[in-house]
Enzyme design. Structure first.
Site, short mmCIF file in Angstrom:
data_model
loop_
_atom_site.label_atom_id
_atom_site.label_comp_id
_atom_site.label_asym_id
_atom_site.label_seq_id
_atom_site.Cartn_x
_atom_site.Cartn_y
_atom_site.Cartn_z
N ARG A 33 -4.13 6.66 -4.01
CA ARG A 33 -4.63 5.70 -3.96
C ARG A 33 -4.93 4.91 -5.42
NH1 ARG A 33 -2.52 6.13 0.17
NH2 ARG A 33 -3.43 6.29 2.48
N SER A 35 -7.24 0.73 6.72
CA SER A 35 -8.14 1.70 6.13
C SER A 35 -9.36 1.03 5.29
CB SER A 35 -7.53 2.95 5.81
OG SER A 35 -6.84 3.60 7.26
N GLU A 66 -12.42 2.23 0.31
CA GLU A 66 -10.81 1.37 -0.27
C GLU A 66 -10.60 0.54 -0.46
OE1 GLU A 66 -6.39 1.97 1.93
OE2 GLU A 66 -7.58 3.91 1.95
#
Length: 307
Positions: free
Chosen positions: A182, A232, A302
């Protein structure tokens, strides 16, 4: 434009000279530009239609000393109920061209990953199947090295064309982007992706379609796609799965206002009833605190927060 944003009028005139009158909006509600369907008005919402306009808009914001935010498809974003004080540069509304050269497909930053994977399938090119259900843009996917079902951008990305902090436009090989879980140089160094080239392989269109249909079915069966969310909510903590920790903590269905921990997948905070950003923040913070209290693991969002 609100009275509090009057100081932006000279910049608004400048931006209209760059992108055109119709491509500069004042007080645009950000709830219409995020998958959470949450967010107050942006002072200025600007739609550039080519890389040079992006460069010139960023430069104009810099010269005016005004903050700006480069927006893709808003799929990992929670915008404040108060909106954004500054300029939203809406890449996904204007930079949407695609070209193909043999097994290399080049997409401008605003192209959605779904569109890119569908186009690759139609051309009989394999490699982007994993991305068929990711709701973000190509630019955003490079920013965070988006991934799903054991695939990620780093697996197929050949290079990006990016606007650098000094105002130059450069081509950068994927090997030089420091792509990790990420993250990437795009994220850590404040680059603006203008386009990305993917190195794909020839494949059987029917087999590619079959894999995409399977991944779509798996996603639809497990994730609360029928409700607004930012995907998410938390990053995967080392040695754990965020969804399992949240479920084991007894937090599925936990709700503040219109925001709730999904009863279908504990890793998602969803907008079930006109949630505010404050509602979502409250749910996220409670989940973090409870999981840490019970298991000693601090979950890291996230989702990105603006501001």
């Amino acid at each position: 434009m609100s009275d509090s944003a009057d100081h932006l009028r000279p910049l608004a005139w400048k931006l209209r000279s760059i992108v055109g009158e119709d491509n500069v909006l004042e007080g645009e509600p950000m709830s219409g530009h995020t998958t959470f369907k949450i967010g107050g008005p942006a002072d200025l919402y600007v739609i550039p239609e080519d890389p040079e306009e992006v460069r010139d808009v960023v430069a104009a914001c810099g010269e005016a000393g005004e903050p700006y935010f480069v927006l893709g498809r808003g799929s990992d974003l929670l915008v404040s109920d108060d909106g954004y004080r500054g300029v939203i540069i809406a890449i996904a509304d204007g930079l949407v061209n695609v070209s193909v050269d043999d097994e290399v497909m080049t997409c401008q930053a605003g192209v959605s990953l779904r569109e890119a994977s569908e186009m690759a399938c139609e051309l009989g090119l394999t490699g982007l199947e994993f991305a068929c259900g990711i709701p973000g843009s190509v630019g955003g996917a490079c920013f965070m090295n988006a991934g799903a079902y054991d695939g990620c951008m780093a697996d197929v990305l050949a290079s990006v064309r990016a606007l650098m902090p000094d105002g130059s436009i450069c081509d950068i090989d994927a090997d030089d982007l420091q792509m990790g879980y990420r993250t990437s140089r795009v994220r850590t160094e404040g680059l603006v992706v203008l386009s990305a080239s993917f190195k794909l392989r020839e494949g059987d269109p029917e087999a590619i379609r079959e894999k995409m249909d399977d991944l779509t079915q798996r996603r639809e069966s497990k994730q609360p796609l029928e409700l607004p969310s930012a995907g998410s909510t938390f990053k995967r903590p080392e040695g754990h799965f965020a969804g399992k920790l949240i479920s084991d903590a007894g937090l599925q269905g936990y709700r503040v206002g219109g925001a709730e921990v999904s009863t279908k997948h504990a890793g998602f905070v969803v907008n079930v009833d006109n949630a505010t950003a404050a509602d979502v923040h409250a749910v996220i913070e409670h989940v973090q605190d409870e999981v840490e209290r019970q298991f000693g693991v601090r979950l890291e969002p996230e989702v990105r927060f603006l501001p």
